[in-house]
Design a protein around this motif. Structure first.
Motif, PDB file in Angstrom:
ATOM      1  N   GLU A 134      63.783  57.849  45.690  1.00  0.00           N
ATOM      2  CA  GLU A 134      63.568  57.959  47.136  1.00  0.00           C
ATOM      3  C   GLU A 134      64.744  58.733  47.732  1.00  0.00           C
ATOM      4  O   GLU A 134      65.820  58.191  47.958  1.00  0.00           O
ATOM      5  CB  GLU A 134      63.457  56.567  47.769  1.00  0.00           C
ATOM      6  CG  GLU A 134      62.355  55.695  47.186  1.00  0.00           C
ATOM      7  CD  GLU A 134      60.962  56.238  47.511  1.00  0.00           C
ATOM      8  OE1 GLU A 134      60.844  57.039  48.450  1.00  0.00           O
ATOM      9  OE2 GLU A 134      60.003  55.837  46.810  1.00  0.00           O
ATOM     10  N   ARG A 163      60.011  61.665  48.442  1.00  0.00           N
ATOM     11  CA  ARG A 163      59.977  60.990  47.159  1.00  0.00           C
ATOM     12  C   ARG A 163      59.956  62.016  46.034  1.00  0.00           C
ATOM     13  O   ARG A 163      59.134  62.928  46.025  1.00  0.00           O
ATOM     14  CB  ARG A 163      58.753  60.081  47.064  1.00  0.00           C
ATOM     15  CG  ARG A 163      58.564  59.429  45.702  1.00  0.00           C
ATOM     16  CD  ARG A 163      57.384  58.490  45.703  1.00  0.00           C
ATOM     17  NE  ARG A 163      57.619  57.362  46.601  1.00  0.00           N
ATOM     18  CZ  ARG A 163      56.719  56.425  46.863  1.00  0.00           C
ATOM     19  NH1 ARG A 163      55.513  56.499  46.301  1.00  0.00           N
ATOM     20  NH2 ARG A 163      57.008  55.438  47.670  1.00  0.00           N
ATOM     21  N   ASP A 194      49.877  65.582  40.415  1.00  0.00           N
ATOM     22  CA  ASP A 194      50.758  65.213  41.531  1.00  0.00           C
ATOM     23  C   ASP A 194      51.559  66.397  42.055  1.00  0.00           C
ATOM     24  O   ASP A 194      52.077  66.358  43.172  1.00  0.00           O
ATOM     25  CB  ASP A 194      51.737  64.123  41.078  1.00  0.00           C
ATOM     26  CG  ASP A 194      51.050  62.801  40.813  1.00  0.00           C
ATOM     27  OD1 ASP A 194      50.003  62.814  40.133  1.00  0.00           O
ATOM     28  OD2 ASP A 194      51.548  61.761  41.264  1.00  0.00           O
ATOM     29  N   THR A 252      53.868  69.006  49.048  1.00  0.00           N
ATOM     30  CA  THR A 252      54.398  68.816  47.695  1.00  0.00           C
ATOM     31  C   THR A 252      55.013  70.104  47.162  1.00  0.00           C
ATOM     32  O   THR A 252      54.436  71.185  47.302  1.00  0.00           O
ATOM     33  CB  THR A 252      53.287  68.345  46.739  1.00  0.00           C
ATOM     34  OG1 THR A 252      52.799  67.081  47.185  1.00  0.00           O
ATOM     35  CG2 THR A 252      53.821  68.188  45.324  1.00  0.00           C
ATOM     36  N   GLN A 263      59.570  62.664  41.918  1.00  0.00           N
ATOM     37  CA  GLN A 263      59.115  62.137  40.641  1.00  0.00           C
ATOM     38  C   GLN A 263      59.649  63.032  39.525  1.00  0.00           C
ATOM     39  O   GLN A 263      59.579  64.256  39.618  1.00  0.00           O
ATOM     40  CB  GLN A 263      57.588  62.102  40.576  1.00  0.00           C
ATOM     41  CG  GLN A 263      56.930  61.167  41.559  1.00  0.00           C
ATOM     42  CD  GLN A 263      55.411  61.236  41.465  1.00  0.00           C
ATOM     43  OE1 GLN A 263      54.855  62.265  41.074  1.00  0.00           O
ATOM     44  NE2 GLN A 263      54.742  60.140  41.809  1.00  0.00           N
ATOM     45  N   ARG A 310      61.129  58.520  36.010  1.00  0.00           N
ATOM     46  CA  ARG A 310      61.704  57.847  37.187  1.00  0.00           C
ATOM     47  C   ARG A 310      61.144  58.406  38.489  1.00  0.00           C
ATOM     48  O   ARG A 310      60.693  59.544  38.560  1.00  0.00           O
ATOM     49  CB  ARG A 310      63.216  58.018  37.196  1.00  0.00           C
ATOM     50  CG  ARG A 310      63.930  57.237  36.107  1.00  0.00           C
ATOM     51  CD  ARG A 310      65.434  57.368  36.269  1.00  0.00           C
ATOM     52  NE  ARG A 310      65.893  58.737  36.050  1.00  0.00           N
ATOM     53  CZ  ARG A 310      66.881  59.321  36.714  1.00  0.00           C
ATOM     54  NH1 ARG A 310      67.490  58.675  37.685  1.00  0.00           N
ATOM     55  NH2 ARG A 310      67.258  60.560  36.433  1.00  0.00           N
ATOM     56  N   THR A 311      61.232  57.581  39.535  1.00  0.00           N
ATOM     57  CA  THR A 311      60.920  57.995  40.899  1.00  0.00           C
ATOM     58  C   THR A 311      62.143  57.722  41.765  1.00  0.00           C
ATOM     59  O   THR A 311      62.731  56.633  41.688  1.00  0.00           O
ATOM     60  CB  THR A 311      59.702  57.238  41.454  1.00  0.00           C
ATOM     61  OG1 THR A 311      58.551  57.548  40.647  1.00  0.00           O
ATOM     62  CG2 THR A 311      59.420  57.629  42.896  1.00  0.00           C
ATOM     63  N   LEU A 314      55.038  60.379  33.384  1.00  0.00           N
ATOM     64  CA  LEU A 314      55.883  60.111  34.542  1.00  0.00           C
ATOM     65  C   LEU A 314      57.064  59.239  34.142  1.00  0.00           C
ATOM     66  O   LEU A 314      56.909  58.214  33.469  1.00  0.00           O
ATOM     67  CB  LEU A 314      55.073  59.424  35.638  1.00  0.00           C
ATOM     68  CG  LEU A 314      55.841  59.030  36.906  1.00  0.00           C
ATOM     69  CD1 LEU A 314      56.437  60.260  37.585  1.00  0.00           C
ATOM     70  CD2 LEU A 314      54.923  58.264  37.864  1.00  0.00           C
ATOM     71  N   ILE A 329      60.334  68.254  38.178  1.00  0.00           N
ATOM     72  CA  ILE A 329      60.609  67.425  39.338  1.00  0.00           C
ATOM     73  C   ILE A 329      59.578  67.767  40.403  1.00  0.00           C
ATOM     74  O   ILE A 329      59.360  68.943  40.711  1.00  0.00           O
ATOM     75  CB  ILE A 329      62.049  67.607  39.859  1.00  0.00           C
ATOM     76  CG1 ILE A 329      62.270  66.745  41.111  1.00  0.00           C
ATOM     77  CG2 ILE A 329      62.391  69.067  40.124  1.00  0.00           C
ATOM     78  CD1 ILE A 329      63.727  66.694  41.570  1.00  0.00           C
ATOM     79  N   TRP A 364      59.087  64.096  35.688  1.00  0.00           N
ATOM     80  CA  TRP A 364      58.065  64.094  34.652  1.00  0.00           C
ATOM     81  C   TRP A 364      58.626  64.703  33.375  1.00  0.00           C
ATOM     82  O   TRP A 364      59.519  65.552  33.405  1.00  0.00           O
ATOM     83  CB  TRP A 364      56.844  64.906  35.095  1.00  0.00           C
ATOM     84  CG  TRP A 364      56.094  64.325  36.257  1.00  0.00           C
ATOM     85  CD1 TRP A 364      56.439  64.383  37.583  1.00  0.00           C
ATOM     86  CD2 TRP A 364      54.858  63.615  36.204  1.00  0.00           C
ATOM     87  NE1 TRP A 364      55.500  63.759  38.351  1.00  0.00           N
ATOM     88  CE2 TRP A 364      54.503  63.274  37.538  1.00  0.00           C
ATOM     89  CE3 TRP A 364      53.999  63.244  35.161  1.00  0.00           C
ATOM     90  CZ2 TRP A 364      53.345  62.580  37.853  1.00  0.00           C
ATOM     91  CZ3 TRP A 364      52.830  62.544  35.475  1.00  0.00           C
ATOM     92  CH2 TRP A 364      52.521  62.214  36.795  1.00  0.00           C
TER      93      TRP A 364
END
Length: 426
Positions: free
Chosen positions: A339, A314, A286, A293, A316, A336-337, A334, A308, A318
């Motif tokens: 926004e 968004r 990801d 990204t 993520q 928390r995610t 993974l 991060i 890790w």
């Protein structure tokens, strides 16, 4: 003879009672604010913000004497242990300071301005434990160890194998090496040992990485470690078209240093200070799955290695989970995610460009996020934020290094250090 004896008794007894009363008064404790020890304990619990002790020193001469005592300031730093983030230094070119605190704790940028000699051109490498590290690139190569609060500077020669013979310094880190029990890294200004770690690479090809560590205890550089940097190990993304490597600020986790590295691909560089070993860690897919990204190394919530990854708006979080001692046995998990467009007040203007990660403070778990409407400090645990500056486009290629440090009594308040008042609106 009787009456004279009664007169003597009548005279002596009240005097004895008076002496006894005075003796008891001398033994009774002084009022709290008149007891230096008790007052010192009270002042010790003032917040570690820059204005706290200078303001206390203005109350009276006695308070000023107490907070100006070097022994008290050491106790103050040891009590709080974790210093506040005073601001951030840009890694692009000569060091430029951006304040992070509001008045009256805001440190003017000019207060932490590095005075340059003619022809100096620095590459800023990072901050840690109250000091900054930079390399002067020309006309003469040397490392500069700088305490922005006191202005103290130390210069180190660069190992010739790492500069000028087809190699160039990629990044580096300055660390306190004090091992005494109870040492608080906010107290690193006192004389003590330190280490400097340097990472270099081959100019243009980046085919190898080199690492070495300087110890102030020995006054020497250690063995230079060399490992092939084979790009086939790194999952490349066609969207990553960088002519120069992008290096994020150094993160210290345990006794290992980590950098995120991007050059036609992406990886994480690990330098273990105990084993003197360089290693490469591949980020999760990801981290390079999309054109917009970006990712950066950070401490995980349990204190281990984390990452991060931001795609669009968004984020993520890790965690690198080890199943054994080998890197090949570890996997990314993974967590928390978040926004970010719902957390930050971006509005329509703030969504014109993708977000970028431009800095991190490992001690307070704060990341810097650049948007088209400004740069924000985001605390990843509490999910709180603060706008650092309003401009998000003028410094697109800058990476910022957090500068956490105590800024205590004796700096800028009539001590002859610096010009005028050091803090705004004291």
């Amino acid at each position: 003879m009787g009456p004279p004896m009664c007169l003597a008794t009548a005279t002596i007894q009240p005097l004895a009672r008076t002496i006894a009363t005075m003796s008891r008064l001398r033994r009774s404790p002084a009022p709290p604010m008149e007891d230096d020890d008790l007052l010192g304990e009270i002042l010790l619990r003032l917040p570690p913000q820059p204005s706290a002790l200078p303001r206390a020193s203005l109350v009276c001469r006695r308070w000023r004497r107490l907070v100006a005592d070097p022994a008290f300031r050491r106790r103050f730093r040891a009590h709080h242990r974790r210093p506040p983030v005073l601001g951030f230094f840009s890694t692009l070119g000569n060091p430029t300071f951006t304040p992070a605190l509001d008045p009256p704790d805001r440190i003017p940028a000019a207060r932490f301005s590095l005075r340059l000699e003619e022809g100096d051109h620095y590459q800023f490498l990072g901050c840690r434990h109250g000091r900054a590290l930079a390399v002067n690139m020309y006309p003469r190569e040397f490392l500069l160890l700088w305490d922005p609060v006191t202005g103290d500077q130390t210069r180190l020669d660069v190992p010739p194998e790492l500069y000028g013979y087809g190699t160039v310094i990629l990044t580096g880190a300055l660390l306190c090496a004090a091992g005494d029990q109870g040492h608080a890294h906010g107290d690193c200004r006192r004389p003590g040992h330190f280490q400097v770690a340097l990472i270099a690479t081959v100019i243009r090809s980046h085919s190898h990485l080199f690492a070495t560590v300087y110890s102030s205890a020995t006054g020497e550089w250690g063995e230079i470690i060399s490992v092939p940097f084979i790009h086939s190990r790194i999952k490349a993304s066609a969207a990553m078209k960088y002519f120069q490597p992008v290096i994020t600020p150094t993160i210290l986790i345990g006794n290992a240093l980590y950098w995120s590295y991007v050059l036609g691909g992406a990886c994480i560089i690990e330098f273990d200070l105990d084993t003197q070993r360089l290693a490469f860690i591949k980020p999760p897919p990801d981290a390079y799955a999309h054109d917009d990204t970006v990712f950066a190394v950070m401490p995980a919530e349990d204190g281990g290695l984390g990452l991060i990854v931001v795609t669009g708006f968004r984020a993520q979080l890790w965690k690198w989970k080890k199943a054994g001692v080998r890197h090949d046995d570890a996997t990314w998990v993974l967590g928390r995610t978040v926004e970010l467009d719902k957390l930050l007040p971006l509005g329509a203007a703030g969504k014109r460009k993708p977000l970028a990660l431009v800095g991190f403070d490992e001690e307070n778990n704060v990341t810097l996020v650049r948007t088209s409407c400004g740069i924000f400090m985001v605390h990843l645990q509490s999910m709180t934020f603060k706008r650092l500056c309003n401009s998000g486009g003028a410094r697109d290629i800058h990476i910022y290094n957090a500068f956490p440090s105590f800024y205590d009594a004796g700096n800028g308040i009539g001590d002859g250090h610096g010009e005028g008042e050091a803090l705004d609106d004291i």
